[in-house]
Design a protein around this motif. Sequence first.
Motif, PDB file in Angstrom:
ATOM      1  N   ILE A  40     -15.753 -65.616  -2.619  1.00 45.66           N
ATOM      2  CA  ILE A  40     -17.390 -66.186  -2.505  1.00 45.66           C
ATOM      3  C   ILE A  40     -17.272 -67.622  -2.910  1.00 45.66           C
ATOM      4  O   ILE A  40     -16.605 -67.930  -4.298  1.00 45.66           O
ATOM      5  CB  ILE A  40     -18.225 -65.089  -3.544  1.00 45.66           C
ATOM      6  CG1 ILE A  40     -18.369 -63.975  -3.014  1.00 45.66           C
ATOM      7  CG2 ILE A  40     -19.485 -65.783  -3.689  1.00 45.66           C
ATOM      8  CD1 ILE A  40     -19.187 -63.878  -1.984  1.00 45.66           C
TER       9      ILE A  40
ATOM     10  N   GLN B  94     -19.822 -70.882  -3.939  1.00 46.56           N
ATOM     11  CA  GLN B  94     -21.326 -71.052  -4.228  1.00 46.56           C
ATOM     12  C   GLN B  94     -21.516 -72.476  -4.857  1.00 46.56           C
ATOM     13  O   GLN B  94     -20.558 -73.296  -5.376  1.00 46.56           O
ATOM     14  CB  GLN B  94     -21.784 -69.938  -5.045  1.00 46.56           C
ATOM     15  CG  GLN B  94     -21.392 -70.047  -6.600  1.00 46.56           C
ATOM     16  CD  GLN B  94     -21.746 -68.862  -7.579  1.00 46.56           C
ATOM     17  OE1 GLN B  94     -21.779 -67.922  -7.255  1.00 46.56           O
ATOM     18  NE2 GLN B  94     -22.332 -69.561  -8.611  1.00 46.56           N
TER      19      GLN B  94
ATOM     20  N   ASP C 254     -21.206 -72.153   5.972  1.00 46.38           N
ATOM     21  CA  ASP C 254     -20.158 -71.302   6.500  1.00 46.38           C
ATOM     22  C   ASP C 254     -19.585 -70.702   5.270  1.00 46.38           C
ATOM     23  O   ASP C 254     -18.562 -69.811   5.541  1.00 46.38           O
ATOM     24  CB  ASP C 254     -19.416 -71.853   7.289  1.00 46.38           C
ATOM     25  CG  ASP C 254     -19.842 -72.738   8.449  1.00 46.38           C
ATOM     26  OD1 ASP C 254     -20.955 -72.141   8.854  1.00 46.38           O
ATOM     27  OD2 ASP C 254     -19.542 -73.671   9.268  1.00 46.38           O
TER      28      ASP C 254
ATOM     29  N   THR D 276     -20.597 -69.924   1.850  1.00 43.23           N
ATOM     30  CA  THR D 276     -21.475 -69.251   0.858  1.00 43.23           C
ATOM     31  C   THR D 276     -21.691 -67.892   1.079  1.00 43.23           C
ATOM     32  O   THR D 276     -21.642 -67.348   2.059  1.00 43.23           O
ATOM     33  CB  THR D 276     -22.914 -70.195   0.731  1.00 43.23           C
ATOM     34  OG1 THR D 276     -23.419 -69.901   1.837  1.00 43.23           O
ATOM     35  CG2 THR D 276     -22.663 -71.553   0.519  1.00 43.23           C
ATOM     36  N   ALA D 277     -22.043 -67.314  -0.231  1.00 40.32           N
ATOM     37  CA  ALA D 277     -22.511 -65.908  -0.261  1.00 40.32           C
ATOM     38  C   ALA D 277     -23.593 -65.470   0.741  1.00 40.32           C
ATOM     39  O   ALA D 277     -24.578 -66.174   0.698  1.00 40.32           O
ATOM     40  CB  ALA D 277     -22.614 -65.548  -1.710  1.00 40.32           C
ATOM     41  N   HIS D 278     -23.476 -64.439   1.446  1.00 38.84           N
ATOM     42  CA  HIS D 278     -24.572 -63.909   2.335  1.00 38.84           C
ATOM     43  C   HIS D 278     -25.881 -63.784   1.831  1.00 38.84           C
ATOM     44  O   HIS D 278     -26.967 -63.949   2.123  1.00 38.84           O
ATOM     45  CB  HIS D 278     -23.940 -62.693   2.869  1.00 38.84           C
ATOM     46  CG  HIS D 278     -24.098 -61.251   2.129  1.00 38.84           C
ATOM     47  ND1 HIS D 278     -24.932 -60.683   1.858  1.00 38.84           N
ATOM     48  CD2 HIS D 278     -22.991 -60.844   0.948  1.00 38.84           C
ATOM     49  CE1 HIS D 278     -24.704 -59.576   1.044  1.00 38.84           C
ATOM     50  NE2 HIS D 278     -23.342 -60.009   0.530  1.00 38.84           N
ATOM     51  N   PHE D 279     -25.984 -63.317   0.393  1.00 42.37           N
ATOM     52  CA  PHE D 279     -27.257 -62.876  -0.352  1.00 42.37           C
ATOM     53  C   PHE D 279     -27.952 -64.277  -0.568  1.00 42.37           C
ATOM     54  O   PHE D 279     -29.201 -64.222  -0.958  1.00 42.37           O
ATOM     55  CB  PHE D 279     -27.285 -61.763  -1.325  1.00 42.37           C
ATOM     56  CG  PHE D 279     -26.439 -62.282  -2.515  1.00 42.37           C
ATOM     57  CD1 PHE D 279     -27.040 -62.652  -3.799  1.00 42.37           C
ATOM     58  CD2 PHE D 279     -25.023 -62.131  -2.567  1.00 42.37           C
ATOM     59  CE1 PHE D 279     -26.332 -62.914  -4.788  1.00 42.37           C
ATOM     60  CE2 PHE D 279     -24.167 -62.461  -3.623  1.00 42.37           C
ATOM     61  CZ  PHE D 279     -24.738 -62.915  -4.934  1.00 42.37           C
TER      62      PHE D 279
ATOM     63  N   LYS E  12     -27.399 -67.103   1.118  1.00 41.55           N
ATOM     64  CA  LYS E  12     -27.687 -68.139   2.261  1.00 41.55           C
ATOM     65  C   LYS E  12     -29.119 -68.332   2.447  1.00 41.55           C
ATOM     66  O   LYS E  12     -29.408 -69.574   2.738  1.00 41.55           O
ATOM     67  CB  LYS E  12     -26.854 -67.453   3.393  1.00 41.55           C
ATOM     68  CG  LYS E  12     -26.355 -68.672   4.467  1.00 41.55           C
ATOM     69  CD  LYS E  12     -25.555 -67.771   5.404  1.00 41.55           C
ATOM     70  CE  LYS E  12     -24.146 -67.788   5.029  1.00 41.55           C
ATOM     71  NZ  LYS E  12     -22.925 -67.518   6.153  1.00 41.55           N
TER      72      LYS E  12
END
Length: 156
Positions: free
Chosen positions: A37, A39, A133, A135-138, A140
Amino acid sequence: MSKNDKYRPNVAMIILSENYPDKKEIFIAQRNDLTDIWQFPQGGIDKGEEVKEALFREMEEEIGTDAAEIVAEYPEWISYDFPDKIAKKMKPYKGQTQRYFLLKLGKDAKINLATKHPEFINYKFVDVDKVLDFTAHFKKPVYETVINYFKKEGLL
């Protein structure tokens, strides 16, 4: 607990390199607990603390410098929910409500991730169009919203 109490107040920063505005490179850092991750630096606002005071305190705590100037501020609070795995650790909070700032690093800023309570193990500057591209999915959707706002304002 009221609905607002379920979201932890937080500051978040999109940090631009000292080469801004010639280059639009954004700082991202690799977490030390979830190494896949990357961020933006962020952190909680202490009770009674002003938002901008928290911004520079968190910047110093997370990346070892507060040598930056505010370029702009996202005009409203923006919230997200924690994934279940993280929510269990963050009780009683369901998520975070954040105030985002766009900052430019000072020419003499020295980034040092070996802070008192290190959260990151690595960092890099990434072109604004590639930052999502990594960053953390949650996070984003929030990142995308804030970045698009600053792009629309002609800042990114």
